[in-house]
Motif scaffolding. Structure first.
Motif, PDB file in Angstrom:
ATOM      1  N   SER A   1      -6.656 -16.215   6.230  1.00  0.00           N
ATOM      2  CA  SER A   1      -6.196 -16.532   4.879  1.00  0.00           C
ATOM      3  C   SER A   1      -5.284 -15.458   4.291  1.00  0.00           C
ATOM      4  CB  SER A   1      -7.414 -16.706   3.960  1.00  0.00           C
ATOM      5  OG  SER A   1      -8.166 -15.510   3.908  1.00  0.00           O
ATOM      6  N   ALA A   2      -5.168 -14.304   4.966  1.00  0.00           N
ATOM      7  CA  ALA A   2      -4.361 -13.218   4.420  1.00  0.00           C
ATOM      8  C   ALA A   2      -2.885 -13.609   4.392  1.00  0.00           C
ATOM      9  CB  ALA A   2      -4.558 -11.952   5.251  1.00  0.00           C
ATOM     10  N   LYS A   3      -2.251 -13.422   3.243  1.00  0.00           N
ATOM     11  CA  LYS A   3      -0.844 -13.774   3.093  1.00  0.00           C
ATOM     12  C   LYS A   3       0.028 -12.537   2.888  1.00  0.00           C
ATOM     13  CE  LYS A   3      -1.974 -18.259   1.022  1.00  0.00           C
ATOM     14  NZ  LYS A   3      -3.428 -18.088   1.180  1.00  0.00           N
ATOM     15  N   VAL A   4      -0.601 -11.392   2.768  1.00  0.00           N
ATOM     16  CA  VAL A   4       0.124 -10.157   2.547  1.00  0.00           C
ATOM     17  C   VAL A   4      -0.437  -9.089   3.474  1.00  0.00           C
ATOM     18  CG1 VAL A   4       0.640 -10.682   0.136  1.00  0.00           C
ATOM     19  CG2 VAL A   4      -1.452  -9.451   0.698  1.00  0.00           C
ATOM     20  N   VAL A   5       0.311  -7.993   3.611  1.00  0.00           N
ATOM     21  CA  VAL A   5      -0.176  -6.845   4.376  1.00  0.00           C
ATOM     22  C   VAL A   5      -1.202  -6.123   3.506  1.00  0.00           C
ATOM     23  CG1 VAL A   5       0.447  -4.680   5.485  1.00  0.00           C
ATOM     24  CG2 VAL A   5       2.024  -6.627   5.581  1.00  0.00           C
ATOM     25  N   ARG A   6      -2.450  -6.117   3.939  1.00  0.00           N
ATOM     26  CA  ARG A   6      -3.510  -5.537   3.130  1.00  0.00           C
ATOM     27  C   ARG A   6      -3.894  -4.125   3.572  1.00  0.00           C
ATOM     28  NH1 ARG A   6      -5.118  -5.794  -1.333  1.00  0.00           N
ATOM     29  NH2 ARG A   6      -7.338  -5.800  -0.939  1.00  0.00           N
TER      30      ARG A   6
ATOM     31  N   ASP B   1      -8.198 -10.823  -0.376  1.00  0.00           N
ATOM     32  CA  ASP B   1      -7.928 -10.978  -1.806  1.00  0.00           C
ATOM     33  C   ASP B   1      -8.280  -9.752  -2.634  1.00  0.00           C
ATOM     34  OD1 ASP B   1      -7.243 -13.537  -1.054  1.00  0.00           O
ATOM     35  OD2 ASP B   1      -9.073 -14.461  -1.808  1.00  0.00           O
ATOM     36  N   GLY B   2      -9.107  -8.869  -2.092  1.00  0.00           N
ATOM     37  CA  GLY B   2      -9.550  -7.710  -2.846  1.00  0.00           C
ATOM     38  C   GLY B   2     -10.963  -7.885  -3.365  1.00  0.00           C
ATOM     39  N   ILE B   3     -11.636  -6.781  -3.623  1.00  0.00           N
ATOM     40  CA  ILE B   3     -13.033  -6.812  -4.049  1.00  0.00           C
ATOM     41  C   ILE B   3     -13.174  -7.315  -5.484  1.00  0.00           C
ATOM     42  CG2 ILE B   3     -15.014  -5.343  -4.593  1.00  0.00           C
ATOM     43  CD1 ILE B   3     -14.270  -3.664  -2.131  1.00  0.00           C
ATOM     44  N   HIS B   4     -12.395  -6.726  -6.403  1.00  0.00           N
ATOM     45  CA  HIS B   4     -12.535  -7.105  -7.805  1.00  0.00           C
ATOM     46  C   HIS B   4     -12.053  -8.524  -8.071  1.00  0.00           C
ATOM     47  CE1 HIS B   4     -14.082  -3.291  -8.891  1.00  0.00           C
ATOM     48  NE2 HIS B   4     -12.949  -2.627  -8.843  1.00  0.00           N
ATOM     49  N   ALA B   5     -11.047  -8.973  -7.316  1.00  0.00           N
ATOM     50  CA  ALA B   5     -10.500 -10.315  -7.535  1.00  0.00           C
ATOM     51  C   ALA B   5     -11.418 -11.406  -6.999  1.00  0.00           C
ATOM     52  CB  ALA B   5      -9.124 -10.431  -6.883  1.00  0.00           C
ATOM     53  N   THR B   6     -12.386 -11.031  -6.196  1.00  0.00           N
ATOM     54  CA  THR B   6     -13.299 -12.005  -5.587  1.00  0.00           C
ATOM     55  C   THR B   6     -14.611 -12.038  -6.347  1.00  0.00           C
ATOM     56  OG1 THR B   6     -12.328 -11.582  -3.407  1.00  0.00           O
ATOM     57  CG2 THR B   6     -14.458 -12.692  -3.465  1.00  0.00           C
ATOM     58  N   GLY B   7     -14.869 -13.143  -7.014  1.00  0.00           N
ATOM     59  CA  GLY B   7     -16.094 -13.289  -7.777  1.00  0.00           C
ATOM     60  C   GLY B   7     -17.249 -13.787  -6.926  1.00  0.00           C
ATOM     61  N   VAL B   8     -18.444 -13.636  -7.456  1.00  0.00           N
ATOM     62  CA  VAL B   8     -19.641 -14.070  -6.740  1.00  0.00           C
ATOM     63  C   VAL B   8     -19.624 -15.575  -6.511  1.00  0.00           C
ATOM     64  CG1 VAL B   8     -22.151 -14.294  -6.918  1.00  0.00           C
ATOM     65  CG2 VAL B   8     -21.051 -12.123  -7.492  1.00  0.00           C
ATOM     66  N   ALA B   9     -19.131 -16.332  -7.490  1.00  0.00           N
ATOM     67  CA  ALA B   9     -19.093 -17.791  -7.356  1.00  0.00           C
ATOM     68  C   ALA B   9     -18.213 -18.212  -6.184  1.00  0.00           C
ATOM     69  CB  ALA B   9     -18.592 -18.425  -8.650  1.00  0.00           C
ATOM     70  N   LYS B  10     -17.083 -17.550  -6.022  1.00  0.00           N
ATOM     71  CA  LYS B  10     -16.192 -17.889  -4.907  1.00  0.00           C
ATOM     72  C   LYS B  10     -16.824 -17.501  -3.579  1.00  0.00           C
ATOM     73  CE  LYS B  10     -11.428 -17.507  -3.292  1.00  0.00           C
ATOM     74  NZ  LYS B  10     -10.073 -16.937  -3.557  1.00  0.00           N
ATOM     75  N   LEU B  11     -17.464 -16.347  -3.538  1.00  0.00           N
ATOM     76  CA  LEU B  11     -18.154 -15.921  -2.322  1.00  0.00           C
ATOM     77  C   LEU B  11     -19.211 -16.945  -1.915  1.00  0.00           C
ATOM     78  CD1 LEU B  11     -18.604 -12.154  -3.136  1.00  0.00           C
ATOM     79  CD2 LEU B  11     -17.530 -13.010  -1.048  1.00  0.00           C
ATOM     80  N   ALA B  12     -19.992 -17.389  -2.903  1.00  0.00           N
ATOM     81  CA  ALA B  12     -21.047 -18.358  -2.625  1.00  0.00           C
ATOM     82  C   ALA B  12     -20.463 -19.678  -2.136  1.00  0.00           C
ATOM     83  CB  ALA B  12     -21.887 -18.588  -3.879  1.00  0.00           C
ATOM     84  N   ASP B  13     -19.359 -20.098  -2.745  1.00  0.00           N
ATOM     85  CA  ASP B  13     -18.736 -21.362  -2.360  1.00  0.00           C
ATOM     86  C   ASP B  13     -18.220 -21.307  -0.931  1.00  0.00           C
ATOM     87  OD1 ASP B  13     -17.873 -24.044  -3.048  1.00  0.00           O
ATOM     88  OD2 ASP B  13     -15.843 -23.256  -3.018  1.00  0.00           O
ATOM     89  N   VAL B  14     -17.506 -20.236  -0.587  1.00  0.00           N
ATOM     90  CA  VAL B  14     -16.953 -20.102   0.756  1.00  0.00           C
ATOM     91  C   VAL B  14     -18.062 -19.955   1.795  1.00  0.00           C
ATOM     92  CG1 VAL B  14     -15.561 -18.604   2.260  1.00  0.00           C
ATOM     93  CG2 VAL B  14     -14.731 -19.189  -0.024  1.00  0.00           C
TER      94      VAL B  14
ATOM     95  N   HIS C   1      -9.816   1.950   2.993  1.00  0.00           N
ATOM     96  CA  HIS C   1      -8.982   2.614   1.983  1.00  0.00           C
ATOM     97  C   HIS C   1      -8.889   1.761   0.727  1.00  0.00           C
ATOM     98  CE1 HIS C   1      -5.571   4.809   0.254  1.00  0.00           C
ATOM     99  NE2 HIS C   1      -5.009   3.637   0.064  1.00  0.00           N
ATOM    100  N   ASN C   2      -8.685   0.467   0.906  1.00  0.00           N
ATOM    101  CA  ASN C   2      -8.571  -0.424  -0.251  1.00  0.00           C
ATOM    102  C   ASN C   2      -9.846  -0.431  -1.076  1.00  0.00           C
ATOM    103  OD1 ASN C   2      -6.030  -1.052   0.678  1.00  0.00           O
ATOM    104  ND2 ASN C   2      -6.644  -2.971   1.639  1.00  0.00           N
ATOM    105  N   ALA C   3     -10.993  -0.384  -0.413  1.00  0.00           N
ATOM    106  CA  ALA C   3     -12.269  -0.368  -1.127  1.00  0.00           C
ATOM    107  C   ALA C   3     -12.405   0.899  -1.961  1.00  0.00           C
ATOM    108  CB  ALA C   3     -13.427  -0.483  -0.140  1.00  0.00           C
TER     109      ALA C   3
END
Length: 202
Positions: A107-112, A32-45, A117-119
């Motif tokens: 869970s990846a739905k696209v070519v990442r 999903d990307g670093i910025h798009a992933t919030g701490v709350a979602k990380l904790a939940d998963v 490099h993305n980071a």
């Protein structure tokens, strides 16, 4: 929310929390990307509280640093493990590098593309430690290609190594931009031409 395959069967909190957080970071940051992933979602998963997450990683930047270390140690994510195979000759390792495809989280739905490099792109200079880690890894990867090219008998290994690094990184970046694996397939053919031109046909 569906249970993440990275943390399936985990109980909330408890032992193993740090590992679950790291697994969640690898899955979510990569897909999903670093910025798009919030701490709350990380904790939940990861099946932890945000308090527990911050006990293990005092900031998101600290977690990003640990994430980069994890994906670097797991070469399968980066698609680079073939360079370490001793059951293959040097020339075959170079060819296989372009033939094999990097793995992606379920869970990846696209070519990442390359998560390193993305980071670097996402940090845009705002995360100096992460940027430095990515630069170090990319320089070491290019050096490994030069070393492998020399082992394969290329008369100018530094040239072949740099060319292969540009081709490998460029193809993955274009595949990400287009959300299409085609550039990786094109790169495989071009790499074979470069390698055979430098070391001779099989």
């Amino acid at each position: 929310m569906e249970t993440s395959e990275a943390t399936a069967g985990a109980t909330r909190g408890g032992r193993g929390a740090r590992e679950r957080i790291l697994r969640a970071a690898v899955e979510l940051f990569t897909s999903d990307g670093i910025h798009a992933t919030g701490v709350a979602k990380l904790a939940d998963v990861a099946h932890v509280s945000t308090r527990t997450l911050y006990q293990h990683f005092p900031s998101k930047e600290a977690l990003i640093g640990a994430y980069l270390q994890r994906i670097e140690s797991d070469g399968a994510i980066l698609g680079e493990t073939v360079l370490d195979r001793r059951d293959l000759g040097a020339r075959e390792r170079l060819l296989r590098l372009f033939a094999e495809r990097p793995t992606s989280p379920p869970s990846a739905k696209v070519v990442r593309g390359c998560p390193m490099h993305n980071a670097a792109v996402e940090s845009a200079g705002t995360l100096p430690e992460a940027s430095a880690a990515v630069e170090r890894h990319k320089r070491e990867f290019a050096a490994r290609l030069v070393e492998t090219a020399a082992e394969a008998g290329a008369p100018r290994p530094e040239v072949l190594g740099r060319q292969l690094a540009v081709l490998f990184e460029g193809a993955r970046a274009l595949a990400t931009s287009l959300n299409d694996m085609g550039p990786l397939q094109d790169a495989e053919g071009l790499a074979k031409t470069l390698i055979e031109g430098a070391t001779g046909p099989a």
